[in-house]
Design an enzyme around this catalytic site. Structure first.
Site, mmCIF file in Angstrom:
data_model
loop_
_atom_site.group_PDB
_atom_site.id
_atom_site.type_symbol
_atom_site.label_atom_id
_atom_site.label_comp_id
_atom_site.label_asym_id
_atom_site.label_seq_id
_atom_site.Cartn_x
_atom_site.Cartn_y
_atom_site.Cartn_z
ATOM 1 N N ASN A 223 0.845 -1.197 0.000
ATOM 2 C CA ASN A 223 0.000 0.000 0.000
ATOM 3 C C ASN A 223 0.878 1.243 0.000
ATOM 4 O O ASN A 223 2.103 1.143 -0.019
ATOM 5 C CB ASN A 223 -0.946 -0.027 1.202
ATOM 6 C CG ASN A 223 -0.179 -0.146 2.500
ATOM 7 O OD1 ASN A 223 0.570 0.747 2.854
ATOM 8 N ND2 ASN A 223 -0.343 -1.276 3.180
ATOM 9 N N ASP A 292 -4.099 -6.306 4.570
ATOM 10 C CA ASP A 292 -5.120 -7.172 5.170
ATOM 11 C C ASP A 292 -5.172 -8.548 4.518
ATOM 12 O O ASP A 292 -5.701 -9.493 5.083
ATOM 13 C CB ASP A 292 -6.502 -6.518 5.056
ATOM 14 C CG ASP A 292 -6.621 -5.339 6.004
ATOM 15 O OD1 ASP A 292 -6.019 -5.408 7.095
ATOM 16 O OD2 ASP A 292 -7.293 -4.352 5.658
ATOM 17 N N LYS A 302 9.013 -17.017 -10.576
ATOM 18 C CA LYS A 302 8.280 -15.916 -11.203
ATOM 19 C C LYS A 302 7.096 -16.473 -12.016
ATOM 20 O O LYS A 302 7.268 -17.399 -12.817
ATOM 21 C CB LYS A 302 9.213 -15.124 -12.113
ATOM 22 C CG LYS A 302 8.546 -13.892 -12.672
ATOM 23 C CD LYS A 302 9.425 -13.140 -13.637
ATOM 24 C CE LYS A 302 8.583 -12.073 -14.304
ATOM 25 N NZ LYS A 302 9.099 -11.634 -15.567
ATOM 26 N N PHE A 337 -4.385 3.191 14.791
ATOM 27 C CA PHE A 337 -4.751 4.168 13.766
ATOM 28 C C PHE A 337 -5.933 3.578 12.999
ATOM 29 O O PHE A 337 -6.115 2.363 12.977
ATOM 30 C CB PHE A 337 -3.579 4.406 12.800
ATOM 31 C CG PHE A 337 -2.636 5.473 13.279
ATOM 32 C CD1 PHE A 337 -1.798 5.234 14.354
ATOM 33 C CD2 PHE A 337 -2.610 6.722 12.670
ATOM 34 C CE1 PHE A 337 -0.939 6.218 14.823
ATOM 35 C CE2 PHE A 337 -1.760 7.717 13.128
ATOM 36 C CZ PHE A 337 -0.921 7.465 14.204
ATOM 37 N N LYS A 351 -13.359 0.161 15.657
ATOM 38 C CA LYS A 351 -12.024 -0.452 15.796
ATOM 39 C C LYS A 351 -11.501 -0.271 17.218
ATOM 40 O O LYS A 351 -10.870 -1.162 17.768
ATOM 41 C CB LYS A 351 -11.043 0.161 14.789
ATOM 42 C CG LYS A 351 -11.335 -0.265 13.357
ATOM 43 C CD LYS A 351 -10.427 0.391 12.329
ATOM 44 C CE LYS A 351 -10.949 0.080 10.927
ATOM 45 N NZ LYS A 351 -10.294 0.842 9.876
ATOM 46 N N LYS A 355 -10.816 -3.829 18.942
ATOM 47 C CA LYS A 355 -9.409 -4.204 19.153
ATOM 48 C C LYS A 355 -8.957 -3.919 20.592
ATOM 49 O O LYS A 355 -7.787 -4.002 20.897
ATOM 50 C CB LYS A 355 -8.514 -3.480 18.143
ATOM 51 C CG LYS A 355 -8.900 -3.788 16.684
ATOM 52 C CD LYS A 355 -7.857 -3.357 15.676
ATOM 53 C CE LYS A 355 -8.420 -3.481 14.261
ATOM 54 N NZ LYS A 355 -7.407 -3.641 13.223
HETATM 55 N N1 CTP Z 1 -3.718 -3.413 11.891
HETATM 56 C C1 CTP Z 1 -2.941 -4.492 12.288
HETATM 57 N N2 CTP Z 1 -2.958 -5.634 11.581
HETATM 58 C C2 CTP Z 1 -3.734 -5.756 10.470
HETATM 59 C C3 CTP Z 1 -4.529 -4.662 10.056
HETATM 60 C C4 CTP Z 1 -4.496 -3.501 10.785
HETATM 61 O O1 CTP Z 1 -2.227 -4.388 13.298
HETATM 62 N N3 CTP Z 1 -3.728 -6.888 9.780
HETATM 63 C C5 CTP Z 1 -3.735 -2.185 12.709
HETATM 64 C C6 CTP Z 1 -3.230 -0.939 12.004
HETATM 65 O O2 CTP Z 1 -1.841 -0.726 12.272
HETATM 66 C C7 CTP Z 1 -4.067 0.154 12.634
HETATM 67 C C8 CTP Z 1 -5.380 -0.533 12.968
HETATM 68 O O3 CTP Z 1 -5.082 -1.924 13.025
HETATM 69 O O4 CTP Z 1 -3.513 0.647 13.821
HETATM 70 C C9 CTP Z 1 -6.499 -0.288 11.987
HETATM 71 O O5 CTP Z 1 -6.043 -0.543 10.679
HETATM 72 P P1 CTP Z 1 -6.964 -0.202 9.414
HETATM 73 O O6 CTP Z 1 -6.199 -0.571 8.178
HETATM 74 O O7 CTP Z 1 -7.502 1.169 9.542
HETATM 75 O O8 CTP Z 1 -8.210 -1.154 9.601
HETATM 76 P P2 CTP Z 1 -8.435 -2.692 9.548
HETATM 77 O O9 CTP Z 1 -8.480 -3.216 10.946
HETATM 78 O O10 CTP Z 1 -7.416 -3.333 8.642
HETATM 79 O O11 CTP Z 1 -9.902 -2.776 8.946
HETATM 80 P P3 CTP Z 1 -10.435 -2.280 7.508
HETATM 81 O O12 CTP Z 1 -9.289 -2.459 6.541
HETATM 82 O O13 CTP Z 1 -11.587 -3.177 7.249
HETATM 83 O O14 CTP Z 1 -10.845 -0.828 7.669
#
Ligand code: CTP
Length: 426
Positions: A223, A292, A302, A337, A351, A355
C-alpha cells in the site's frame, strides 16, 4: 552577513489563577532571546499586577488602550502588527468564546482580530468548563481559524477538582512558541532547551510503514504508506524522554536516529516481531499500514503470463493490533490508527472497541494533502470512555505526532490516578 532580527512576542494574560504562570512564559521567551510585551485583561490584574510584567518586560503593560497613560493611541493596531507571535496564556473560557466569535470588547480581543502574526493560545479553566460542549466548540472554531492551541494538562486544580483544565507547563508553552517562531531550541540554555520530558518512564513500541505480501519473487501486494507518521511519533517520543523501539515495514523514509529499528517485510514478520517485543513495552502504537490480505500460495518462481486472465487467491493476514489489544497487560496503553475514507469517526470507534484499544487516531485518507505519503496529516483522536473527540487540523506530521503524544500523556495520568484511587480504597 545578514543580521538576525530579534523576535517580538506579545503575551496576552487573561483572568485566571494561572495568570502568575505567564511570568515564567515571559522569562522563558526572554531567555530564548525574544523581546516580549504584555497585555492584560482587567480581571487578570486581580491575580497579578501589571507592574510585575512591566518590571520584567521593561515595557508599558496595556490593559485599557483608552487609558490616558497609554503611550500609543491606537495600540491594538501597532501592538498587533509589529509582533511575530501573539501568545494568549492563560486564556479563560470567556476569552476563548469571544475570540472564536470575533468579539473585540477589550484590548486583547481587539488585538487578536487585528493581528497578522501566528497565534498561540494556552487555555486554563475548571475541568467542567473545559469539557463543556460550548468551550470545545469554541476551541475547534479557533483551530479551524488557524490558531494553535496548547491543550490544558490534567491534574488537581486550584478549585480542588481533578481533571483537564490546568494551564500547560510554561516550559512547553515556550517550546511551542519557539517552534512556531522557527527558532532553534539550541538558543535556549541547556535546561530549557529540552522539550518537556513527560514520557521519561515509558518504553514505546511503534509499528510503522507498509507491509509487503509476496506473490512471487518479483511481485508483491502492498500500500501507499511511507512510514512518515510512525517515524514522526518515534522521534517526538524520544525527544520527550521515552525509550523507543520501532518495528518497520519497508519504508521510503529514513527512521529517526537513536531509535532501535527492527526491520520486517510481511504482516507475519511484523506480527512475530511485535509479539517478541510487546511484553517489554508500556505503550504500543500501531501506525503501520498492515496489508489485510496476502496471496494464499506465493510462488517461489516468477509467474509467467501464459494465460489471458489470472485469478489470485487471497487469504487474511493476522490482525496484529487486535491480537495484542485483546491480550494487553495491566498498565499497557494501546494506540491504533484507523485509515478510513468514509464514516471516519464511527468506523474508528468500532475499531477502538473491537481491538480493545485505549485510543485511536482516525485518518481520512481520501482527503487531499494529508495521510499517506504526505508530510502533513489531519486526524481525529478518539479516547476510550471519552465521548469528546479531538480534531487535529491539517498540520505537519511532527506536530500531529506531538498532539497524539499529548493525549497519550493525559491518558496515562488519568489511568495512573484511577489506579491509585482504586488501591487506596483497598
Ligand atoms: N492493523 C494491524 N494488523 C492488520 C490490520 C491492521 O495491526 N492486519 C492495525 C493498524 O496498524 C491500525 C489498525 O489496526 O492501527 C487499523 O487498521 P486499518 O487498516 O484502519 O483497519 P483494519 O483493521 O485493517 O480494517 P479495515 O481495513 O476493514 O478498515
Amino acid at each position: 552577513m545578514s543580521e538576525v532580527r530579534v523576535k517580538r512576542v506579545a503575551i496576552g494574560v487573561t483572568g485566571g489563577i494561572a495568570a502568575y504562570k505567564s511570568i515564567e512564559v515571559l522569562r522563558g521567551l526572554q531567555q530564548a532571546g525574544c523581546e516580549v510585551r504584555v497585555a492584560m485583561t482587567r480581571h487578570a490584574c486581580e491575580f497579578v499586577r501589571p507592574l510585575t510584567f512591566r518590571a520584567l518586560s521593561g515595557a508599558y503593560v496595556i490593559v485599557d488602550d483608552y487609558s490616558a497613560e497609554n503611550p500609543d493611541p491606537i495600540a491594538h493596531i501597532t501592538f498587533s502588527q509589529t509582533i511575530d507571535l501573539f501568545v494568549i496564556a492563560p486564556a479563560t473560557a470567556n476569552t476563548l468564546a469571544k475570540l472564536a466569535n470575533g468579539v473585540a470588547d477589550d484590548f486583547i480581543t481587539s488585538t487578536y482580530l487585528a493581528c497578522t502574526a501566528p497565534i498561540l493560545i494556552a487555555p486554563a479553566m475548571n475541568s467542567v468548563m473545559w469539557s463543556h460542549p460550548a468551550t470545545q466548540r469554541n476551541v475547534q472554531k479557533l483551530r479551524n481559524d488557524g490558531v494553535r492551541i496548547i491543550e490544558p494538562d490534567d491534574g488537581e486544580m486550584a478549585c480542588g477538582t481533578i481533571g483537564p483544565g490546568r494551564l500547560s507547563h510554561p516550559e512547553r508553552i515556550v517550546s511551542v512558541a519557539l517552534e512556531i517562531l522557527g527558532e532553534t531550541r539550541q538558543r535556549l540554555s541547556t535546561s530549557e532547551s529540552k522539550p518537556v520530558q513527560d514520557l521519561i518512564d515509558e518504553r514505546i513500541l511503534i509499528t510503522a510503514g507498509p507491509t509487503r505480501e509476496p506473490i512471487d519473487p518479483v511481485r508483491f501486494i502492498s500500500n501507499r504508506s511511507s512510514g512518515k507518521m510512525g517515524f514522526a511519533l518515534a522521534r517526538a517520543a524520544m525527544q520527550r524522554g521515552a525509550q523507543v523501539r520501532i518495528v518497520a515495514g519497508i519504508t521510503t523514509v529514513v527512521p529517526p536516529s537513536g531509535a532501535e529499528v527492527i526491520e520486517t517485510t510481511s504482516a507475519e514478520d511484523m506480527r512475530a516481531a511485535v509479539i517478541r517485543e510487546i511484553d517489554d513495552a508500556t505503550i504500543f502504537i500501531s501506525a503501520a499500514a498492515v496489508a489485510d490480505y496476502r496471496a494464499k500460495h506465493s510462488s517461489p518462481k516468477k509467474l509467467k503470463k501464459s494465460e489471458a486472465e489470472m485469478i489470485l487467491e487471497l487469504e487474511r493476514t493476522p490482525d496484529i493490533l487486535k491480537q495484542v489489544g485483546l491480550n494487553k497487560k495491566t498498565g499497557q496503553l494501546m494506540v491504533g490508527f484507523a485509515a478510513e475514507t468514509d464514516d471516519v469517526k464511527s468506523n474508528a470507534q468500532k475499531k477502538l472497541s473491537q481491538k480493545n484499544l485505549d485510543m485511536i487516531v482516525a485518518n481520512d485518507v481520501s482527503r487531499e494533502g494529508s495521510g499517506f505519503e504526505s508530510d502533513n496529516n489531519a486526524v481525529t483522536i478518539l479516547v476510550r470512555d471519552n465521548p469528546l473527540s479531538i480534531d487535529i487540523p491539517l498540520s505537519s506530521k511532527p506536530e500531529v505526532a506531538n498532539r497524539i503524544l499529548d493525549e497519550v500523556v493525559k491518558l496515562r495520568r488519568r489511568t495512573t490516578s484511577a489506579m491509585s484511587a482504586k488501591h487506596s480504597k483497598l
